[in-house]
Design an enzyme around this catalytic site. Sequence first.
Site, PDB file in Angstrom:
ATOM      1  N   VAL A  53      31.661  41.820  39.827  1.00  0.00           N
ATOM      2  CA  VAL A  53      31.547  42.830  40.847  1.00  0.00           C
ATOM      3  C   VAL A  53      31.291  44.411  40.535  1.00  0.00           C
ATOM      4  CG1 VAL A  53      33.148  41.610  42.265  1.00  0.00           C
ATOM      5  CG2 VAL A  53      33.905  43.473  40.728  1.00  0.00           C
ATOM      6  N   ALA A 101      46.533  54.258  40.649  1.00  0.00           N
ATOM      7  CA  ALA A 101      45.435  55.104  41.352  1.00  0.00           C
ATOM      8  C   ALA A 101      44.347  54.292  41.595  1.00  0.00           C
ATOM      9  CB  ALA A 101      45.069  56.052  39.885  1.00  0.00           C
ATOM     10  N   TYR A 119      46.261  51.288  37.354  1.00  0.00           N
ATOM     11  CA  TYR A 119      46.258  50.512  38.436  1.00  0.00           C
ATOM     12  C   TYR A 119      46.785  51.148  39.762  1.00  0.00           C
ATOM     13  CZ  TYR A 119      47.166  46.085  40.970  1.00  0.00           C
ATOM     14  OH  TYR A 119      47.362  45.013  41.805  1.00  0.00           O
TER      15      TYR A 119
HETATM   16  N1  NAD Z   1      49.779  39.409  41.830  1.00  0.00           N
HETATM   17  C1  NAD Z   1      50.288  40.406  42.613  1.00  0.00           C
HETATM   18  O1  NAD Z   1      51.332  40.527  42.542  1.00  0.00           O
HETATM   19  C2  NAD Z   1      49.359  41.575  43.462  1.00  0.00           C
HETATM   20  C3  NAD Z   1      49.892  42.357  44.164  1.00  0.00           C
HETATM   21  C4  NAD Z   1      49.160  43.224  44.704  1.00  0.00           C
HETATM   22  C5  NAD Z   1      47.949  43.336  44.823  1.00  0.00           C
HETATM   23  N2  NAD Z   1      47.081  42.096  43.790  1.00  0.00           N
HETATM   24  C6  NAD Z   1      45.621  42.157  43.944  1.00  0.00           C
HETATM   25  O2  NAD Z   1      45.257  41.117  44.681  1.00  0.00           O
HETATM   26  C7  NAD Z   1      44.229  40.819  43.953  1.00  0.00           C
HETATM   27  C8  NAD Z   1      44.197  39.294  43.297  1.00  0.00           C
HETATM   28  O3  NAD Z   1      45.272  39.483  42.303  1.00  0.00           O
HETATM   29  P1  NAD Z   1      45.624  38.080  41.797  1.00  0.00           P
HETATM   30  O4  NAD Z   1      47.199  38.177  41.377  1.00  0.00           O
HETATM   31  O5  NAD Z   1      45.205  36.930  42.101  1.00  0.00           O
HETATM   32  O6  NAD Z   1      45.088  38.146  40.115  1.00  0.00           O
HETATM   33  P2  NAD Z   1      44.460  37.194  39.320  1.00  0.00           P
HETATM   34  O7  NAD Z   1      44.225  37.956  38.057  1.00  0.00           O
HETATM   35  O8  NAD Z   1      45.312  35.740  39.202  1.00  0.00           O
HETATM   36  O9  NAD Z   1      42.911  36.778  39.792  1.00  0.00           O
HETATM   37  C9  NAD Z   1      41.722  37.492  39.681  1.00  0.00           C
HETATM   38  C10 NAD Z   1      40.559  37.093  40.108  1.00  0.00           C
HETATM   39  O10 NAD Z   1      39.419  38.065  40.119  1.00  0.00           O
HETATM   40  C11 NAD Z   1      38.456  37.728  39.219  1.00  0.00           C
HETATM   41  N3  NAD Z   1      37.740  38.588  38.535  1.00  0.00           N
HETATM   42  C12 NAD Z   1      38.405  39.679  37.727  1.00  0.00           C
HETATM   43  N4  NAD Z   1      37.205  40.604  37.185  1.00  0.00           N
HETATM   44  C13 NAD Z   1      36.113  40.280  37.848  1.00  0.00           C
HETATM   45  C14 NAD Z   1      34.909  40.876  38.242  1.00  0.00           C
HETATM   46  N5  NAD Z   1      34.565  41.924  37.437  1.00  0.00           N
HETATM   47  N6  NAD Z   1      33.994  40.452  39.005  1.00  0.00           N
HETATM   48  C15 NAD Z   1      34.471  39.209  39.544  1.00  0.00           C
HETATM   49  N7  NAD Z   1      35.617  38.729  39.591  1.00  0.00           N
HETATM   50  C16 NAD Z   1      36.637  38.937  38.922  1.00  0.00           C
HETATM   51  C17 NAD Z   1      39.015  36.906  38.094  1.00  0.00           C
HETATM   52  O11 NAD Z   1      38.348  35.981  37.394  1.00  0.00           O
HETATM   53  C18 NAD Z   1      40.286  36.054  39.068  1.00  0.00           C
HETATM   54  O12 NAD Z   1      39.668  34.880  39.603  1.00  0.00           O
HETATM   55  C19 NAD Z   1      43.931  41.839  42.968  1.00  0.00           C
HETATM   56  O13 NAD Z   1      42.799  42.806  43.670  1.00  0.00           O
HETATM   57  C20 NAD Z   1      44.761  42.398  42.730  1.00  0.00           C
HETATM   58  O14 NAD Z   1      45.037  43.631  42.144  1.00  0.00           O
HETATM   59  C21 NAD Z   1      47.708  41.390  43.096  1.00  0.00           C
END
Ligand code: NAD
Length: 263
Positions: A64, A157, A155
């Site tokens: 992305v 920010a 993160y």
């Molecule tokens: N886990 C939590 O507690 C939590 C809480 C709040 C928000 N989030 C947000 O939810 C979303 C998903 O988080 P998650 O916990 O499933 O994380 P995760 O690390 O398990 O999954 C992230 C996914 O994004 C993909 N990814 C990373 N960089 C990329 C790039 N440059 N281009 C395309 N794909 C890319 C990875 O390959 C992976 O499949 C994120 O935006 C995260 O910030 C997570």
Amino acid sequence: MGILDGKTALVTGGGRGIGRGIVLELAKAGSDIVVADIDLENAQKTATETRALDRKVTVVEMDVTQETSVTAGICTAIAEHSRVDLLVNNAGVVGNHVRSEVDLRDWDMCYQVNLKGIWIVSRAVVSHFKEKGGGKIVNIASIAGRHGSAGHAHYSASKAGAISVTQSLAKELGRFNINVNAVCPGLLWTDMWRQLEGMFGGDASREAVNQRKVFERIVKQNCPLGREQTPEDVGMAVVFLASHQARNITGQALNVDGGMQMN
Ligand SMILES: NC(=O)c1ccc[n+]([C@@H]2O[C@H](COP(=O)([O-])OP(=O)(O)OC[C@H]3O[C@@H](n4cnc5c(N)ncnc54)[C@H](O)[C@@H]3O)[C@@H](O)[C@H]2O)c1
């Protein structure tokens, strides 16, 4: 009959964790799916599970942060499905550590993926939405974007920025019948959490700390509902925001956090 029958959704970072949960909930609601991830292997795994729900699924390898990669992925999606109705900007990174002196690389990575990535992918899909008379964008932000967190400025920010980009795009694109909203997940036990070494006592004591127990304690102390959130919880919120039922909702950030954050 699902509420998203006939629709096609593109989910970035759909290969694992929350993205995988969003893909499966959208598919259960009737949507066809494009799984877009930098990690092709995981994306294929999610796709296989989703096809078992009888949906058309395409996998695109997408970074992305790279405009050419994004443009190619969107073109493939439209060529395969003739349309994209919903974009879910879920791909995200947290950096490897939680500490007061954040590594500049962590800062840049969070900015590139969590914030600039949303803008790059949204921009690539918007001309298609305009041509077909509308569309929906849901950005996965975080409750970390609602308030600062010690040792985690990079993160928080980036996620505050994701909420701000959501509001700006909603104002800009409303007249094209494009709704732009965000979901702010709370605490989900995904690979992302397991990377937060500092949160669990730092490198040296990592082995000694039962990460899962620490996570459970944080949930108990912070969530009024007393339970962790799941990728399915986030997926169901996305389904709602993608549906006709949410046609008059735009520029909002919906917390899916068991009541941790109340505004
Ligand atoms: N886990 C939590 O507690 C939590 C809480 C709040 C928000 N989030 C947000 O939810 C979303 C998903 O988080 P998650 O916990 O499933 O994380 P995760 O690390 O398990 O999954 C992230 C996914 O994004 C993909 N990814 C990373 N960089 C990329 C790039 N440059 N281009 C395309 N794909 C890319 C990875 O390959 C992976 O499949 C994120 O935006 C995260 O910030 C997570």
